[in-house]
Write a protein that holds these residues in place. Structure first.
Motif, PDB file in Angstrom:
ATOM      1  N   THR A  95       0.895  -1.051   0.028  1.00  0.00           N
ATOM      2  CA  THR A  95       0.009   0.111   0.017  1.00  0.00           C
ATOM      3  C   THR A  95       0.995   1.209  -0.006  1.00  0.00           C
ATOM      4  OG1 THR A  95      -2.158   1.074   0.687  1.00  0.00           O
ATOM      5  CG2 THR A  95      -0.401   0.144   2.268  1.00  0.00           C
ATOM      6  N   LYS A  96       0.453   2.363   0.176  1.00  0.00           N
ATOM      7  CA  LYS A  96       1.178   3.534  -0.253  1.00  0.00           C
ATOM      8  C   LYS A  96       0.485   4.700   0.702  1.00  0.00           C
ATOM      9  CE  LYS A  96       0.618   2.539  -5.039  1.00  0.00           C
ATOM     10  NZ  LYS A  96      -0.385   1.520  -4.969  1.00  0.00           N
ATOM     11  N   VAL A  97       1.519   5.823   0.895  1.00  0.00           N
ATOM     12  CA  VAL A  97       1.439   6.996   1.336  1.00  0.00           C
ATOM     13  C   VAL A  97       1.754   8.170   0.650  1.00  0.00           C
ATOM     14  CG1 VAL A  97       3.659   6.803   2.641  1.00  0.00           C
ATOM     15  CG2 VAL A  97       1.878   8.187   3.758  1.00  0.00           C
ATOM     16  N   GLY A  98       1.207   9.335   1.221  1.00  0.00           N
ATOM     17  CA  GLY A  98       1.655  10.487   0.398  1.00  0.00           C
ATOM     18  C   GLY A  98       0.185  11.560  -0.357  1.00  0.00           C
ATOM     19  N   SER A  99      -0.849  10.879   0.401  1.00  0.00           N
ATOM     20  CA  SER A  99      -2.037  11.614   0.134  1.00  0.00           C
ATOM     21  C   SER A  99      -2.059  13.115   0.441  1.00  0.00           C
ATOM     22  CB  SER A  99      -2.970  10.983   0.544  1.00  0.00           C
ATOM     23  OG  SER A  99      -3.040  11.289   1.900  1.00  0.00           O
ATOM     24  N   GLU A 100      -2.880  13.960  -0.158  1.00  0.00           N
ATOM     25  CA  GLU A 100      -2.991  15.414  -0.035  1.00  0.00           C
ATOM     26  C   GLU A 100      -3.305  15.738   1.620  1.00  0.00           C
ATOM     27  OE1 GLU A 100      -3.842  17.924  -3.679  1.00  0.00           O
ATOM     28  OE2 GLU A 100      -5.097  15.984  -4.159  1.00  0.00           O
ATOM     29  N   THR A 101      -2.634  16.721   1.775  1.00  0.00           N
ATOM     30  CA  THR A 101      -2.916  17.449   3.224  1.00  0.00           C
ATOM     31  C   THR A 101      -2.832  19.034   2.970  1.00  0.00           C
ATOM     32  OG1 THR A 101      -0.564  17.822   3.847  1.00  0.00           O
ATOM     33  CG2 THR A 101      -1.896  15.702   4.599  1.00  0.00           C
ATOM     34  N   HIS A 112       2.567  13.208   8.610  1.00  0.00           N
ATOM     35  CA  HIS A 112       1.688  12.596   7.863  1.00  0.00           C
ATOM     36  C   HIS A 112       2.045  10.930   7.618  1.00  0.00           C
ATOM     37  CE1 HIS A 112      -1.319  12.226   4.886  1.00  0.00           C
ATOM     38  NE2 HIS A 112      -0.446  11.605   3.875  1.00  0.00           N
ATOM     39  N   ILE A 113       3.051  10.462   7.492  1.00  0.00           N
ATOM     40  CA  ILE A 113       3.408   9.119   7.359  1.00  0.00           C
ATOM     41  C   ILE A 113       3.032   8.331   8.805  1.00  0.00           C
ATOM     42  CG2 ILE A 113       5.305   7.225   7.387  1.00  0.00           C
ATOM     43  CD1 ILE A 113       6.890   9.340   5.485  1.00  0.00           C
ATOM     44  N   LEU A 114       3.461   8.799   9.897  1.00  0.00           N
ATOM     45  CA  LEU A 114       3.121   8.157  11.069  1.00  0.00           C
ATOM     46  C   LEU A 114       1.515   8.094  11.364  1.00  0.00           C
ATOM     47  CD1 LEU A 114       5.560   9.720  13.807  1.00  0.00           C
ATOM     48  CD2 LEU A 114       5.776   7.595  12.458  1.00  0.00           C
ATOM     49  N   GLN A 115       0.837   8.810  10.819  1.00  0.00           N
ATOM     50  CA  GLN A 115      -0.832   9.198  10.948  1.00  0.00           C
ATOM     51  C   GLN A 115      -1.199   8.129   9.804  1.00  0.00           C
ATOM     52  OE1 GLN A 115      -2.736  12.626  10.580  1.00  0.00           O
ATOM     53  NE2 GLN A 115      -4.554  11.755   9.977  1.00  0.00           N
ATOM     54  N   SER A 116      -0.529   8.168   8.713  1.00  0.00           N
ATOM     55  CA  SER A 116      -1.085   7.190   7.669  1.00  0.00           C
ATOM     56  C   SER A 116      -1.040   5.732   7.816  1.00  0.00           C
ATOM     57  CB  SER A 116      -0.756   7.867   6.405  1.00  0.00           C
ATOM     58  OG  SER A 116      -1.088   9.135   5.911  1.00  0.00           O
ATOM     59  N   VAL A 117      -0.026   5.431   8.222  1.00  0.00           N
ATOM     60  CA  VAL A 117       0.634   4.154   8.450  1.00  0.00           C
ATOM     61  C   VAL A 117      -0.468   3.456   9.426  1.00  0.00           C
ATOM     62  CG1 VAL A 117       2.258   4.279  10.137  1.00  0.00           C
ATOM     63  CG2 VAL A 117       2.210   2.344   8.291  1.00  0.00           C
ATOM     64  N   GLU A 119      -3.541   4.540  10.145  1.00  0.00           N
ATOM     65  CA  GLU A 119      -4.858   4.350   9.646  1.00  0.00           C
ATOM     66  C   GLU A 119      -4.794   3.206   8.410  1.00  0.00           C
ATOM     67  OE1 GLU A 119      -5.945   9.172  10.007  1.00  0.00           O
ATOM     68  OE2 GLU A 119      -5.151   8.490   7.961  1.00  0.00           O
ATOM     69  N   SER A 120      -3.935   2.910   7.673  1.00  0.00           N
ATOM     70  CA  SER A 120      -3.979   2.090   6.741  1.00  0.00           C
ATOM     71  C   SER A 120      -3.850   0.419   7.698  1.00  0.00           C
ATOM     72  CB  SER A 120      -2.874   2.030   5.652  1.00  0.00           C
ATOM     73  OG  SER A 120      -2.903   3.061   4.942  1.00  0.00           O
ATOM     74  N   LEU A 121      -3.150   0.520   8.417  1.00  0.00           N
ATOM     75  CA  LEU A 121      -2.916  -0.743   9.481  1.00  0.00           C
ATOM     76  C   LEU A 121      -4.530  -1.229   9.768  1.00  0.00           C
ATOM     77  CD1 LEU A 121       0.393  -0.528  11.180  1.00  0.00           C
ATOM     78  CD2 LEU A 121      -0.322  -2.256   9.155  1.00  0.00           C
ATOM     79  N   GLN A 122      -5.202  -0.096  10.387  1.00  0.00           N
ATOM     80  CA  GLN A 122      -6.498  -0.299  10.841  1.00  0.00           C
ATOM     81  C   GLN A 122      -7.512  -0.661   9.743  1.00  0.00           C
ATOM     82  OE1 GLN A 122      -8.141   3.106  12.725  1.00  0.00           O
ATOM     83  NE2 GLN A 122      -9.654   1.803  13.996  1.00  0.00           N
ATOM     84  N   ARG A 123      -7.304  -0.044   8.573  1.00  0.00           N
ATOM     85  CA  ARG A 123      -8.312  -0.415   7.327  1.00  0.00           C
ATOM     86  C   ARG A 123      -8.003  -1.871   6.856  1.00  0.00           C
ATOM     87  NH1 ARG A 123      -7.992   5.189   6.456  1.00  0.00           N
ATOM     88  NH2 ARG A 123      -6.165   4.887   4.966  1.00  0.00           N
ATOM     89  N   LEU A 124      -6.718  -2.095   6.983  1.00  0.00           N
ATOM     90  CA  LEU A 124      -6.350  -3.621   6.346  1.00  0.00           C
ATOM     91  C   LEU A 124      -6.333  -4.696   7.424  1.00  0.00           C
ATOM     92  CD1 LEU A 124      -3.274  -2.105   4.485  1.00  0.00           C
ATOM     93  CD2 LEU A 124      -5.127  -3.225   3.331  1.00  0.00           C
TER      94      LEU A 124
END
Length: 323
Positions: A95-101, A112-117, A119-124
């Motif tokens: 999966t990926k990180v780098g969405s717009e903020t 952003h990376i620390l927050q996004s990872v 959130e991705s782990l939770q969804r996955l």
């Protein structure tokens, strides 16, 4: 400099350089999950993909943002599927990180990376990601900050390896130089836009870096948004799917010549244009697993047939269109 070791390839799987990840030679693109496939349909196509012996899935925290404005559906569907099938240990998950903020636009800052990872782990519904991509480069964050953050989440066990997608050649090179200088994690794979009709940027700017840094390459838009399946041969065909409008620019002399060449090679092998286009990619240096999606059984069959199709020099010469 990254230690050189050749990609270990057999007909169906290969091991990504400098990792212990063994992946199938077709990478299923999860952008269709929650878009052109609902949850039930997504489960069915994922089942068929894995039952055929393939194990490699690609998604992103933003897929499909064009549907709901935020994304996340693809990861959520894939996570639910893995949990219900109890097969997480058999899947190689990217999966990926780098969405717009608001701060950066595209954002690969530490925050952003620390927050996004997480959130991705939770969804996955998993506690680790096998391959974590820098999806888009913000061109602002120092490469050292990004790599240091990746080192942090790798040490925490949240991510196993990192890879790069839409990063300029200059920033990609800077990332490797910073990693060498500071003992930071290095990208092990590259995800560029590359296919039989869109060749120049990858072959002139990125292929030399894939060679230099020993990167496995997983191209996206491997079938040029469906154009290389042969589905779109006139403007009247553009209404055949939701993606039709995105291929109009291929309907020119060069594009139609490529379709003719694909038809010729497909006829020789009793195959399909899509299978031949993917087999062509698999015959190129450093290409490990094209990223491609399917929404029905016939499409999936065409995709998973590609690793078994050997193109000889005559085929490759026919496909070498330069108009």
């Amino acid at each position: 400099m990254t230690e050189k070791c050749p990609i270990q390839i057999n007909m169906n799987k290969f091991k990504i350089n400098n990792t212990d990840l063994e992946v199938s030679r077709i990478n299923f693109g999860g952008n269709v999950f929650g878009w052109t496939l609902n949850e039930k349909q997504s489960f069915a196509i994922a089942d068929q993909f894995t039952e055929a012996g393939f194990n490699f899935f690609d998604t992103a925290d933003t897929y499909p943002w064009w549907v709901n404005g935020t994304g996340g559906l693809s990861e959520s569907i894939l996570g639910k599927w893995m949990k219900e099938r109890k097969n997480r240990d058999k899947i190689v998950l990217a999966t990926k990180v780098g969405s717009e903020t608001q701060e950066h636009g595209f954002d690969i800052s530490r925050k952003h990376i620390l927050q996004s990872v997480d959130e991705s782990l939770q969804r996955l519904q998993t506690d680790y990601i096998d391959l974590y991509y820098t999806h888009f480069d913000d061109k602002v964050t120092p490469v050292e900050e990004t790599l240091e953050t990746y080192q942090e989440i790798i040490k925490a066990g949240k991510v196993r390896y990192i890879a790069a997608s839409n990063i300029s050649p200059e920033r990609l090179q800077q990332s490797f130089e910073a990693a060498d200088k500071n003992g930071l994690p290095k990208y092990v794979a590259l995800q560029p836009h590359y296919n039989l009709i869109d060749r120049e940027q990858y072959e002139t700017q990125y292929a030399p870096l894939a060679e230099l840094y020993n990167l496995a390459v997983f191209p996206y838009w491997s079938l040029a948004s469906g154009f290389l399946t042969g589905k779109y041969r006139s403007e009247a065909d553009l209404s055949k799917s939701q993606r039709g409008g995105g291929v109009k620019h291929y309907l020119n002399e060069n594009g139609l010549a490529i379709l003719d060449a694909l038809d010729k090679v497909a006829g020789k092998h009793n195959s399909s244009p899509a299978t031949v286009a993917l087999a062509w990619l698999l015959a190129q240096p450093h290409i490990g697993a094209p990223i491609v999606s399917a929404t029905n059984n016939k499409q999936l069959e065409d995709l998973i047939a590609a690793p078994q199709l050997h193109l000889d020099q005559e085929d490759l010469d026919v496909l070498k269109i330069n108009l």
